[in-house]
Scaffold this motif. Structure first.
Motif, PDB file in Angstrom:
ATOM      1  N   GLU A   1      31.716 -16.268  56.839  1.00 44.94           N
ATOM      2  CA  GLU A   1      32.100 -17.670  56.646  1.00 44.94           C
ATOM      3  C   GLU A   1      32.291 -18.393  57.977  1.00 44.94           C
ATOM      4  N   ALA A   2      32.879 -17.672  58.945  1.00 44.15           N
ATOM      5  CA  ALA A   2      33.144 -18.305  60.239  1.00 44.15           C
ATOM      6  C   ALA A   2      31.913 -18.314  61.135  1.00 44.15           C
ATOM      7  N   GLY A   3      30.831 -17.646  60.681  1.00 44.64           N
ATOM      8  CA  GLY A   3      29.640 -17.559  61.524  1.00 44.64           C
ATOM      9  C   GLY A   3      29.804 -16.615  62.700  1.00 44.64           C
ATOM     10  N   ASP A   4      30.788 -15.708  62.627  1.00 39.25           N
ATOM     11  CA  ASP A   4      31.010 -14.741  63.710  1.00 39.25           C
ATOM     12  C   ASP A   4      30.121 -13.516  63.509  1.00 39.25           C
ATOM     13  N   ARG A   5      29.578 -12.995  64.595  1.00 41.92           N
ATOM     14  CA  ARG A   5      28.764 -11.789  64.514  1.00 41.92           C
ATOM     15  C   ARG A   5      29.621 -10.551  64.708  1.00 41.92           C
ATOM     16  N   TRP A   6      29.143  -9.421  64.195  1.00 39.67           N
ATOM     17  CA  TRP A   6      29.871  -8.175  64.430  1.00 39.67           C
ATOM     18  C   TRP A   6      28.907  -7.021  64.550  1.00 39.67           C
ATOM     19  N   PHE A   7      29.443  -5.897  64.986  1.00 43.33           N
ATOM     20  CA  PHE A   7      28.631  -4.671  64.993  1.00 43.33           C
ATOM     21  C   PHE A   7      29.481  -3.499  64.520  1.00 43.33           C
ATOM     22  N   SER A   8      28.790  -2.447  64.107  1.00 36.49           N
ATOM     23  CA  SER A   8      29.473  -1.226  63.694  1.00 36.49           C
ATOM     24  C   SER A   8      28.722  -0.039  64.282  1.00 36.49           C
ATOM     25  N   LEU A   9      29.385   1.108  64.336  1.00 32.13           N
ATOM     26  CA  LEU A   9      28.843   2.257  65.062  1.00 32.13           C
ATOM     27  C   LEU A   9      28.894   3.519  64.219  1.00 32.13           C
ATOM     28  N   GLU A  10      27.798   4.227  64.152  1.00 35.14           N
ATOM     29  CA  GLU A  10      27.778   5.464  63.364  1.00 35.14           C
ATOM     30  C   GLU A  10      27.826   6.697  64.251  1.00 35.14           C
ATOM     31  N   PHE A  11      28.672   7.641  63.843  1.00 35.18           N
ATOM     32  CA  PHE A  11      28.811   8.910  64.557  1.00 35.18           C
ATOM     33  C   PHE A  11      28.658  10.060  63.567  1.00 35.18           C
ATOM     34  N   PHE A  12      28.295  11.245  64.105  1.00 36.25           N
ATOM     35  CA  PHE A  12      28.314  12.420  63.227  1.00 36.25           C
ATOM     36  C   PHE A  12      29.396  13.375  63.719  1.00 36.25           C
ATOM     37  N   PRO A  13      29.882  14.243  62.850  1.00 33.20           N
ATOM     38  CA  PRO A  13      30.975  15.124  63.269  1.00 33.20           C
ATOM     39  C   PRO A  13      30.494  16.119  64.317  1.00 33.20           C
TER      40      PRO A  13
END
Lengths: 643, 643
Positions: B48-60
């Protein structure tokens, strides 16, 4: 688990955590400690510290308006810093009833609404054990923590012992301790010349010792006329092992009639040297009072100078002048008592932990206490974000309503015999702010939202307030911003010494819908610096604040303490306050005028159409921008509409 | 009744009160709101705010030391501001067990100790309903709120449907919703080119729609090599009524081997134009990585420029460089993330309301979280004055102990192969403060009480700290006084913007009993400005503070908020911290040396004889007086004794 929020157990028990351990420590702020102490602990601390104190005795009034006056007197005399007040038990006055003039209700009003530590007298003769227990239960429920246990006077000429009943004060002391354990602090009476009914002075001393042994915590004496009388008595008490505080009862002679009556009742003899002075001036009240004051001052000085007396107990006869005069001359009247909180506290034990309130009731603290008296817990540390604080109705708020409602003629003189327009209302507000008399020569000492003349703190804003009220921004509450002033500051200071107090600027007012339209435009330019709530009587609500998020507007930082934030702007409470604030237009102002009269219709119009607005300037270290907001609003309001 | 203290209901339910009503309002501080939101709400707000984001994937990880390294990586990559991280479910790695390398434990460590919103993968094939429910219950208990529901790979060559079991991810989604209602946010996988096992692309889209209809909240896609691939897929999703967020899975190519392996597993085909570039440089890791970064950056730009993509999901392969580089070039890596609190928060739902901690664990936040993980409630608003906060033991604190314990040789280089005297210990502290290499050329990067090099804030005090450590005031914690700096201040700022932060100066150190004698004399002259606590390992306790009264030493004032006071000096917690602080001398330092060795005996002597001292200067608006206190103490210490 850390019990994170309840900094106090909330029990009414006397042993505060602070006192349970002994360790080397600096003086924790006394104001704060006393709040959590019971009366006997307060005395012990004062004795240990070598601090002097005084207490004040009152009797219950006979009429409702007498009650209203007495409560105002509690407020005025309470400001001088008594350690406690006491209210006598008047068997004729239905003392334990719910009548506004009863001892019980007067004492509980002193505790709950005037924030005074209060000692309620209670007599036991001619009463059943059950009645007495009921009285004590009621006293406890009403927040009373201290009982003066007395025998009371016999009904008939002769004293008859009842086998099953209470014949002596000692029976009452035992009963209280048996039924209520340590809940109450108990005071008993001492007779410096022996009780008139006692077999002998020594016998009477023995009875006193029995009362102490039964569990009484301290003694207040009958009045006396010479300091030696008391000092001998005190020495004799100590000699037989009475170690508790013994407070001398001081009776400043205030008039010939009252002296004679008291002497008769107490079966005391006035020393000849006093009668020799009084008799010749017996018709000159002022002269007798002055003499009485002189006499009391010198007797008190002798008592205090003995080093054996720490506290003085005054028989005020419900009058102010003489007692205050004596205390001032002794240097014991606190001209500028420190405020433990920015608002007037209650002394009810369950409110001991209370340290946050909404700012809205700042000028009506008794109404706030009244509307929250059914709460079981009080906010401590944070207001929090409950969506449903259950504020009680105002309907039973008679004692304080009476105060401003009764003198209708007075109010009309202040607020206008007749109103011609909304502008005449603006003028009333402006005169209230300025403190100048209105064109009819009457000062506007109060408004429906402000029982008292302008607070010193609000006076800091006087010029600005006058200007804006004249233009129809009808202010009912405000505070300046404060960026770290010492907590001892005479105007904005509160709390323990060596702290720093802070405030966000706050302004609350009624204004017309046209003005609100302009204001809303202007406020856009002050986002997010200024938070606002704008409501009308129908509940229309315009705000830029989070629904359930209170805004702290007063806070203090103190040595060795967590932060205290005693006032907040709470969006939820504001809705309750709004109802009260709008109702006051009608209940206290409109109803002064005839129905259908133009004056009444003007007030009714304002009630129906104006908005109640509050503004907070969040940038407390900068210059308060709220005046600029209002200034801009006037400009916006006056701007020719573009079409 | 106002629920005064619990500002949050404490339930883990998603619908926060702030969102339940719609009204005109300004932007409430995002940091604060996000703290109380679930992942799908955070996404919605950002969209809604037009903000971008990212996320990060890891393995055990496969080994315990791999786990320690991965957790450090979480801290470092967490500082760049990912919206969440996810941890894959590795069937071979006993993913739901209590092993430190299991998916479950790694994910819960990320939540609890690293404060990261975390999504735990979970596969369902070849598992019983009961096992899956147990996993989910455990995940909930450990504070996990988000599950990525996957089918997982078949065990055999051919896929066999089990009549009673979970054959598809959609079964798992249904199961979670059935058993746990709205507790978990659920993510499902999307395949931009269709799942390799699906009958067709269209059929696979239908399956995806079924997963959403079954209750999934958002989608993360399989990796892909061209932005058109994703954008077409997204358009197709929208066309069949999938409206939830769809996060493109970004795989920056990091090496030839890993690319081949991934392609094999995912049955994807690498476009020829990419293979044409990579094949010739396949033995040049750096060249491939640079190419991979360029490729990822331009693909991400295309995705973001489409206006249809708000969040990017990165397959990190547990490596930092490439992903961070891509994010930095996209301007999405937060170089200086705002701190919502002055301390490192946990993301466990039950700690959402936590906003007060003792200052003692400032440099060991994971130890504090560990020792309080069994608490059911966390302090909110006030620390309060409980006399018995139940701090857990440190014994199971293996993951973080490992970090500083493992490289014994490293530690000896920093802290001395051999100690000759107490002064050699003083020098270690002094080198730690100065940041200069010691005479053997090694920097002292940590101390037993400080896992990391000096914080920027402490650096403000560097000169003073160096001076006093040299003389045997062995500082382990300190903060300068701050009188109302903007909350955005890069060094001392924290919390929402447009606020003001404050601090009382604080100093905590070990020192000899001789120095303490001098200090106590000096402190008398600083009463009541300075509060102190002085304890030794045997529990002897010298203080001038009230027993149960915490002292707030960090607080912040924010627009439209109650006061936040996140750190306190709490006398009760100090006793628990004292045990930990003294134990660290032995556990982390003395034990580096042989038993009976002189080095070990020096540390043991300090442990047995030194005192741990903390000092607070209450007068935060004035110049910090603690350095003067120490200066005076040195003078007093050096004064010839008068005899």
């Amino acid at each position: 688990m850390v019990n994170a929020n309840s900094s106090d157990s909330g029990t009414a028990s006397c042993s505060s955590a602070e006192n349970s351990k002994e360790s080397s420590r600096c003086s924790t702020p006394v104001l704060d400690i006393e709040r959590h102490e019971c009366l006997k602990e307060k005395m012990r601390r004062r004795v240990e510290a070598g601090d002097r104190w005084f207490s004040l005795e009152f009797f219950p009034p006979r009429t409702a308006s007498g009650a209203v006056n007495l409560i105002s007197r509690f407020d005025r005399m309470g400001s001088g810093g008594p350690l406690f007040i006491d209210v006598t038990w008047h068997p004729a006055g239905d003392p334990g009833s719910d009548k506004e003039t009863s001892s019980m209700i007067i004492a509980s009003t002193a505790v709950n609404f005037c924030g005074l530590e209060t000692l309620l007298h209670m007599t036991c003769c001619n009463q059943t054990k059950e009645d007495i227990t009921k009285h004590l239960q009621k006293a406890k429920r009403l927040g009373l923590k201290n009982i003066m246990a007395l025998r009371g006077d016999p009904t008939g000429e002769e004293w008859e012992e009842e086998a099953e009943g209470f014949n002596y004060a000692v029976d009452l002391v035992k009963h209280i301790r048996h039924e209520f354990e340590d809940y109450f602090d108990i005071c008993v009476a001492g007779y410096p010349r022996g009780h008139p009914d006692a077999e002998s002075y020594d016998q009477d001393l023995k009875h006193l010792k029995e009362k102490i042994d039964a569990g009484a915590d301290f003694i207040i004496t009958q009045l006396f006329f010479r300091s030696e009388t008391f000092l001998t008595f005190l020495k004799d008490c100590r000699a037989i092992g009475i170690t508790c505080p013994v407070l001398p009862g001081i009776f400043p002679i205030q008039g010939y009639g009252s002296l004679r009556q008291l002497v008769k009742l107490s079966k005391l003899e006035v020393p000849q040297e006093i009668m020799d002075v009084i008799e010749p001036i017996k018709d000159n009240d002022a002269a007798i009072r002055n003499y009485g004051i002189d006499l009391a001052v010198s007797m008190c000085r002798e008592l205090l100078d003995s080093g054996l007396v720490h506290g003085l107990h005054f028989y005020t006869l419900n009058r102010e002048v003489a007692t205050i005069d004596v205390l001032k001359r002794l240097g014991m009247w606190k001209e500028d008592p420190r405020r433990p909180m920015p608002w007037a506290m209650s002394a009810h034990p369950k409110r001991r932990v209370e340290d946050v309130r909404p700012i809205f009731w700042a000028s009506r603290p008794k109404s706030y206490i009244h509307r929250t008296q059914e709460w079981d817990e009080f906010p401590n540390g944070r207001w929090g974000n409950s969506s449903s604080p259950a504020f009680g109705e105002l309907k039973d708020y008679y004692l304080f309503y009476l105060k401003s409602k009764s003198p209708r003629e007075e109010l009309l003189k202040m607020w206008g015999q007749e109103l011609n327009s909304e502008e005449s209302v603006f003028e009333v507000f402006t005169y209230y702010i300025s403190g100048e008399p209105n064109p009819n020569g009457h000062k506007v000492n109060c408004l429906p939202w402000n029982d008292d003349p302008l607070a010193p703190e609000t006076n800091l804003l006087k010029n600005e307030l006058q200007k804006v009220n004249k233009r129809g921004i009808l202010t009912i509450n405000s505070q300046p911003n404060v960026n770290g002033k010492p907590s001892t500051d005479p105007i904005v200071g509160w709390g323990p010494s060596r702290g720093y107090v802070f405030q966000k600027a706050y302004l609350e007012f009624f204004t017309s819908s046209e003005m609100v339209s302009a204001l809303i435009k202007v406020l856009k330019r002050y986002e997010p610096r200024v938070n606002y709530h704008i409501v009308n009587v129908h509940g229309q609500n315009i705000t830029n604040a989070a629904d359930l998020q209170p805004n702290a507007v007063t806070w203090g930082i103190f040595p060795g303490r967590e932060i205290i934030q005693p006032t907040v702007v709470d969006p939820v409470s504001f809705v309750y306050w709004k109802d009260e604030a709008f109702a006051l237009w009608i209940e206290q102002w409109a109803k002064l005028y005839e129905e259908e009269s133009p004056s009444r219709m003007i007030i009714q119009y304002i009630h129906d159409n104006y908005y109640l607005v509050n503004l907070v300037d969040n940038d407390f270290p900068l210059e308060n921008c709220l005046w600029q907001v209002i200034e801009d609003t006037f400009k916006e309001h006056d701007r020719p509409t573009d079409q």
